[in-house]
Design an enzyme around this catalytic site. Sequence first.
Site, PDB file in Angstrom:
ATOM      1  N   GLU A 157      58.910  71.960   6.782  1.00  0.00           N
ATOM      2  CA  GLU A 157      60.110  71.515   6.065  1.00  0.00           C
ATOM      3  C   GLU A 157      60.379  72.321   4.813  1.00  0.00           C
ATOM      4  O   GLU A 157      61.456  72.213   4.238  1.00  0.00           O
ATOM      5  CB  GLU A 157      60.047  70.001   5.771  1.00  0.00           C
ATOM      6  CG  GLU A 157      58.904  69.573   4.881  1.00  0.00           C
ATOM      7  CD  GLU A 157      58.902  68.084   4.583  1.00  0.00           C
ATOM      8  OE1 GLU A 157      59.028  67.278   5.516  1.00  0.00           O
ATOM      9  OE2 GLU A 157      58.760  67.717   3.411  1.00  0.00           O
ATOM     10  N   ASN A 203      55.455  60.548  -5.587  1.00  0.00           N
ATOM     11  CA  ASN A 203      56.677  61.115  -5.030  1.00  0.00           C
ATOM     12  C   ASN A 203      57.215  60.241  -3.892  1.00  0.00           C
ATOM     13  O   ASN A 203      58.308  59.685  -3.980  1.00  0.00           O
ATOM     14  CB  ASN A 203      56.409  62.529  -4.499  1.00  0.00           C
ATOM     15  CG  ASN A 203      55.879  63.463  -5.563  1.00  0.00           C
ATOM     16  OD1 ASN A 203      56.314  63.406  -6.718  1.00  0.00           O
ATOM     17  ND2 ASN A 203      54.940  64.307  -5.208  1.00  0.00           N
ATOM     18  N   GLY A 220      52.688  71.651   3.426  1.00  0.00           N
ATOM     19  CA  GLY A 220      53.466  71.101   2.313  1.00  0.00           C
ATOM     20  C   GLY A 220      53.667  72.111   1.202  1.00  0.00           C
ATOM     21  O   GLY A 220      53.504  73.311   1.393  1.00  0.00           O
ATOM     22  N   VAL A 221      54.056  71.603   0.041  1.00  0.00           N
ATOM     23  CA  VAL A 221      54.187  72.476  -1.130  1.00  0.00           C
ATOM     24  C   VAL A 221      52.996  72.253  -2.048  1.00  0.00           C
ATOM     25  O   VAL A 221      52.204  71.352  -1.853  1.00  0.00           O
ATOM     26  CB  VAL A 221      55.471  72.164  -1.939  1.00  0.00           C
ATOM     27  CG1 VAL A 221      56.646  72.898  -1.344  1.00  0.00           C
ATOM     28  CG2 VAL A 221      55.724  70.692  -2.051  1.00  0.00           C
ATOM     29  N   GLY A 222      52.891  73.074  -3.046  1.00  0.00           N
ATOM     30  CA  GLY A 222      51.866  72.876  -4.060  1.00  0.00           C
ATOM     31  C   GLY A 222      50.751  73.894  -3.955  1.00  0.00           C
ATOM     32  O   GLY A 222      50.765  74.789  -3.109  1.00  0.00           O
ATOM     33  N   VAL A 264      47.449  73.784  -3.193  1.00  0.00           N
ATOM     34  CA  VAL A 264      46.559  73.899  -2.040  1.00  0.00           C
ATOM     35  C   VAL A 264      47.308  74.551  -0.878  1.00  0.00           C
ATOM     36  O   VAL A 264      46.800  75.467  -0.218  1.00  0.00           O
ATOM     37  CB  VAL A 264      46.010  72.520  -1.634  1.00  0.00           C
ATOM     38  CG1 VAL A 264      45.236  72.620  -0.336  1.00  0.00           C
ATOM     39  CG2 VAL A 264      45.132  71.943  -2.741  1.00  0.00           C
ATOM     40  N   GLY A 290      57.884  64.098   4.387  1.00  0.00           N
ATOM     41  CA  GLY A 290      57.782  64.374   5.817  1.00  0.00           C
ATOM     42  C   GLY A 290      56.361  64.273   6.337  1.00  0.00           C
ATOM     43  O   GLY A 290      56.115  64.528   7.516  1.00  0.00           O
TER      44      GLY A 290
HETATM   45  C1  LIG Z   1      49.937  63.811  -2.548  1.00  0.00           C
HETATM   46  C2  LIG Z   1      50.686  64.600  -3.596  1.00  0.00           C
HETATM   47  C3  LIG Z   1      51.208  63.684  -4.683  1.00  0.00           C
HETATM   48  C4  LIG Z   1      49.706  65.609  -4.204  1.00  0.00           C
HETATM   49  O1  LIG Z   1      50.439  66.475  -5.000  1.00  0.00           O
HETATM   50  P1  LIG Z   1      49.736  67.676  -5.784  1.00  0.00           P
HETATM   51  O2  LIG Z   1      50.761  68.309  -6.624  1.00  0.00           O
HETATM   52  O3  LIG Z   1      48.963  68.490  -4.850  1.00  0.00           O
HETATM   53  O4  LIG Z   1      48.717  66.783  -6.601  1.00  0.00           O
HETATM   54  P2  LIG Z   1      48.009  66.990  -7.953  1.00  0.00           P
HETATM   55  O5  LIG Z   1      46.592  67.332  -7.622  1.00  0.00           O
HETATM   56  O6  LIG Z   1      48.790  67.865  -8.866  1.00  0.00           O
HETATM   57  O7  LIG Z   1      48.073  65.482  -8.470  1.00  0.00           O
HETATM   58  C5  LIG Z   1      49.254  64.878  -8.905  1.00  0.00           C
HETATM   59  C6  LIG Z   1      48.874  63.899  -9.991  1.00  0.00           C
HETATM   60  O8  LIG Z   1      48.091  62.846  -9.440  1.00  0.00           O
HETATM   61  C7  LIG Z   1      46.816  62.775 -10.069  1.00  0.00           C
HETATM   62  N1  LIG Z   1      45.855  62.408  -9.054  1.00  0.00           N
HETATM   63  C8  LIG Z   1      45.478  63.137  -7.996  1.00  0.00           C
HETATM   64  N2  LIG Z   1      44.615  62.441  -7.260  1.00  0.00           N
HETATM   65  C9  LIG Z   1      44.471  61.246  -7.867  1.00  0.00           C
HETATM   66  C10 LIG Z   1      43.730  60.089  -7.584  1.00  0.00           C
HETATM   67  N3  LIG Z   1      42.983  60.019  -6.499  1.00  0.00           N
HETATM   68  N4  LIG Z   1      43.818  59.051  -8.407  1.00  0.00           N
HETATM   69  C11 LIG Z   1      44.592  59.111  -9.493  1.00  0.00           C
HETATM   70  N5  LIG Z   1      45.330  60.173  -9.814  1.00  0.00           N
HETATM   71  C12 LIG Z   1      45.256  61.233  -9.005  1.00  0.00           C
HETATM   72  C13 LIG Z   1      46.597  64.137 -10.625  1.00  0.00           C
HETATM   73  O9  LIG Z   1      45.664  64.104 -11.669  1.00  0.00           O
HETATM   74  C14 LIG Z   1      47.984  64.499 -11.062  1.00  0.00           C
HETATM   75  O10 LIG Z   1      48.257  63.780 -12.237  1.00  0.00           O
HETATM   76  P3  LIG Z   1      48.949  64.492 -13.484  1.00  0.00           P
HETATM   77  O11 LIG Z   1      50.261  64.993 -12.969  1.00  0.00           O
HETATM   78  O12 LIG Z   1      49.061  63.370 -14.468  1.00  0.00           O
HETATM   79  O13 LIG Z   1      47.979  65.571 -13.844  1.00  0.00           O
HETATM   80  C15 LIG Z   1      51.860  65.401  -2.955  1.00  0.00           C
HETATM   81  O14 LIG Z   1      51.344  66.317  -2.033  1.00  0.00           O
HETATM   82  C16 LIG Z   1      52.829  64.489  -2.258  1.00  0.00           C
HETATM   83  O15 LIG Z   1      53.705  63.916  -2.874  1.00  0.00           O
HETATM   84  N6  LIG Z   1      52.674  64.303  -0.920  1.00  0.00           N
HETATM   85  C17 LIG Z   1      53.491  63.418  -0.134  1.00  0.00           C
HETATM   86  C18 LIG Z   1      54.682  64.142   0.395  1.00  0.00           C
HETATM   87  C19 LIG Z   1      54.306  65.145   1.433  1.00  0.00           C
HETATM   88  O16 LIG Z   1      53.174  65.235   1.875  1.00  0.00           O
HETATM   89  N7  LIG Z   1      55.291  65.898   1.906  1.00  0.00           N
HETATM   90  C20 LIG Z   1      55.122  66.670   3.104  1.00  0.00           C
HETATM   91  C21 LIG Z   1      55.081  68.062   2.932  1.00  0.00           C
HETATM   92  S1  LIG Z   1      56.329  68.721   1.850  1.00  0.00           S
END
Ligand SMILES: CC(C)(COP(=O)(O)OP(=O)(O)OC[C@H]1O[C@@H](n2cnc3c(N)ncnc32)[C@H](O)[C@@H]1OP(=O)(O)O)[C@@H](O)C(=O)NCCC(=O)NCCS
Lengths: 496, 496
Positions: free
Chosen positions: B288, B378, B263-265, B267, B382
């Site tokens: 993707e 979000n 994915g992105v981000g 990690v 995928g």
């Molecule tokens: C899961 C997903 C949201 C994690 O995204 P990320 O950018 O790595 O996550 P972050 O650690 O920055 O967390 C995002 C927010 O959620 C919060 N958060 C993370 N885990 C949490 C939890 N268990 N409970 C509450 N809040 C949580 C974070 O504090 C952060 O909040 P903020 O923006 O207010 O600081 C993201 O990967 C996603 O949308 N995945 C689904 C789509 C996907 O997997 N696509 C396929 C590949 S592209």
Amino acid sequence: ETERVLNKRLLDKITDPKTAAKLIENGMTVATSGFTPSGYPKEIPLALASRIKNDCEFSINLFTGASVGKELDSSLTKKNSISRRFPYQTNKEIRDKINQRRIHYEDIHLSQFTQEVRYGYFGNIDVAIIEAVKITPEGYIIPTTSVGATPTFCHLADNIIVEINTTKPLFLEGIHDIYLPNDPPDREPIPIMTPKDKIGTPYIKIDPNKIKAIVFSDKQDENIPFAPANQVSQDIAYHLISFLKKEVLQGRLPENLLPIQSGVGEVANAILKGLLDSPFKNLTLYSEVIQDSVLDLLDHRTIDFASSTSLTLSKEGFNKLYNNINKYKDQIVLRSQEISNHPEIIRRLGSIAINTAIEADIFGNVNSTNIMGTQMVNGIGGSGDFARNSSLSIFTTPSIAKDGHISTIVPMVSHVDHTEHDVKVIVTEQGLADLRGLSPIEKAESIIENCAHPSFKPQLRKYLTNGTKQVGHTPHILENALDWHINFLKSGSMKD
Amino acid sequence: ETERVLNKRLLDKITDPKTAAKLIENGMTVATSGFTPSGYPKEIPLALASRIKNDCEFSINLFTGASVGKELDSSLTKKNSISRRFPYQTNKEIRDKINQRRIHYEDIHLSQFTQEVRYGYFGNIDVAIIEAVKITPEGYIIPTTSVGATPTFCHLADNIIVEINTTKPLFLEGIHDIYLPNDPPDREPIPIMTPKDKIGTPYIKIDPNKIKAIVFSDKQDENIPFAPANQVSQDIAYHLISFLKKEVLQGRLPENLLPIQSGVGEVANAILKGLLDSPFKNLTLYSEVIQDSVLDLLDHRTIDFASSTSLTLSKEGFNKLYNNINKYKDQIVLRSQEISNHPEIIRRLGSIAINTAIEADIFGNVNSTNIMGTQMVNGIGGSGDFARNSSLSIFTTPSIAKDGHISTIVPMVSHVDHTEHDVKVIVTEQGLADLRGLSPIEKAESIIENCAHPSFKPQLRKYLTNGTKQVGHTPHILENALDWHINFLKSGSMKD
Ligand SMILES: CC(C)(COP(=O)(O)OP(=O)(O)OC[C@H]1O[C@@H](n2cnc3c(N)ncnc32)[C@H](O)[C@@H]1OP(=O)(O)O)[C@@H](O)C(=O)NCCC(=O)NCCS
Ligand SMILES: CC(C)(COP(=O)(O)OP(=O)(O)OC[C@H]1O[C@@H](n2cnc3c(N)ncnc32)[C@H](O)[C@@H]1OP(=O)(O)O)[C@@H](O)C(=O)NCCC(=O)NCCS
């Protein structure tokens, strides 16, 4: 015997079940044929079980295609001789032990299970026990009434025991289509373009040297009682078939639909029966089971062709099949469960997947396995393979259970097997909710109005109304989300 | 202009954004290019938004490939002009409105979305707005930095508006591979055998008569800030890469692994960076998104080839790509999201899927979308396409969030996007839990010991111990299953 074991060099492997069962030692991983109590070995497991004297002196890991009969699951469970069991079961004794956590059970998508066995995720297979109608001159195996995971087990097992079942006619030869895909990175497209395409061999090719024992059996498979359709199932079938007709009218499905997958049980039977009385013609089935009603549908040409991994027929059903085997051989093919449930094929064919829920929540999530979030019933089986990859994923359930004390439509399911992303239509005897294109709040309104039982509608509406006082895409109130289940566990009813 | 619009008959369609935007009327369904803020139209949506004077006077259904930038999602959201939005977004303004339920959002598997659009599940597409680098002499479209759902939208839309982006170089032509599958019952195998196989055309074939307006834009995509890897991400990457090395040693994966999806981000970036410092060579990516670190991996031949549906690069990343475009064109292909995420291909290739969880529960279920079960972040994107059909499905997450007040390892997730059946490995900075072949109780022990943060371990062990006092395959205590979330909502902490 000589007409069932055609490879001369294997004749001296013929032995009695007790002797054959000695090949199975404590701690081994044993893999058997069998899918939806059909085509599983009986004599060897019975002999093995009767050898075990004391609790805990002996245990094996038991892998099967899917569910097998009592001669295997019950007899070994009663001796506490199964330590690990994959990927599916429907047997009361073993279910109880699974729920007591005396057996480690992993509930695995049926199409994925065999490839994961090949990838080595579950270790080595020491012995495979395979029910067969015969062994060919080359030493290859002709399976009986199911294919299941047998090709993979035969391919991987160190040793094979063949259980020739003489109650299963030799003329079953030719009904199977055995194809074992390469593993990545060398896997190729699976060239099935329609349910009737045959792409493999009528036998399971094995190294005959792996056959260490052959026994004969005249035991029948555990009987599948024939389920007569009650009013609730008929109502579900009615709503579902009306919906399919509408989809055709609106140009979203061809007149002969797309290949249908349908589970076993009362509702599935009622739906298939409903199709018989419908104007639909020339349908096809690409599914994992063939039950009695499918034979009627084939007779009436409502269905032209049925592809499956197992024949799950009643005694009468088998008689009918055997008496008209030449006709049915042109209309039925049995494949391995990896192919009958393969995402590639299901997606390509655009299957219409019809599966059963234990409960569904107002946001469209489905529980098919764990009652009250904790008690395993059977397992996910092939429902996930089909639901996720189909063009139209439908779940059915009566709206109430346990004399109306349980609503199968709840605020939040207590376990999720099929997520909101995978559930397009929910049908109960009350009606049908078409969830395509709806947001969670719209799904909730549709499910409550169309699917819930009248005696639970006010309570569901209240939950939703309370939820919508807060901000949130999925307006749950976590404090109350599982109250219905908690109440049932305390008071025997989900009613407020 | 003349080098970007090569079809002479289309030259008179060139107009200004304001005029072009007039094609979009109240109540229409509008579908646009764009995937992970890349390759989405900007001028037309801005012109449309500035035309809308009053709240509620105007609204459209907006379909995109996946997430798009603020020029589209924010500008229209601010005018309350989106009534329905599929299938994915990552934009703050629209997310807020979705959580207020002012916009109906359905969160759909990205590979399924386009076929469901073609099946007519979501009605007619009135206008498609497509960002392009150029229009060919035949009147075909060369997309820009993503393909997404564009081929399907162009195929179905009544009218097409092309937004030629002059900041995107013409030499992007040739990087795309456009293949639109037939729909069932006429679908055929998709002949991709390795990530580098090209099976289609470098352009999107359309009926040029559908192009009703062409505008020029020099606006850049919303900037993707480059995420430097912190210690937590690096630790996650370390555990994950050690695990992959072990899988190779034990013969369960080839030396160059199997095609990776990531994915992105933060990690994801750390994992890719970790691969750079690892002994792995000649890997491939079938994913993707392509982010900056992928270019480094391609330079070092750690990765030989990357297939994706979008380029999600920083400004520096794009500069690097453009400066070495000929080299990268041999190493990168952009496909439609239906193909980049297709179950058939993912299953055939045996992809290793690496996705991010918001939270995971001790029994192996993953929430990727709804914080506290209610607030959409979000969408599933995928992740479901890849997790379900991969050979190895891995989820990563830091073990705590919000300064340690939240444990991302919980008794029961508050929303399920990936079921226990689809989650084989969970990794946090604490360690890695390999769930293959384990029963729920064993999964729980492994996840608590390996993945949970030390400050939450005792509380998790207590939950599990209490559960195991009762009978049940999945030993939940429903009364307490969601207490951690409820406590957080009340007190700001999940701690007892
Ligand atoms: C899961 C997903 C949201 C994690 O995204 P990320 O950018 O790595 O996550 P972050 O650690 O920055 O967390 C995002 C927010 O959620 C919060 N958060 C993370 N885990 C949490 C939890 N268990 N409970 C509450 N809040 C949580 C974070 O504090 C952060 O909040 P903020 O923006 O207010 O600081 C993201 O990967 C996603 O949308 N995945 C689904 C789509 C996907 O997997 N696509 C396929 C590949 S592209
Ligand atoms: C979901 C499934 C268990 C339903 O099976 P079924 O035979 O139609 O279900 P029934 O209505 O007979 O219910 C089974 C039991 O669960 C109980 N039950 C049903 N819904 C319940 C609910 N919501 N809460 C509690 N108990 C419930 C029934 O009362 C019955 O209990 P009993 O045996 O003590 O009377 C079954 O279809 C299944 O295992 N599905 C998963 C596998 C699958 O779909 N395979 C793919 C196709 S083969």
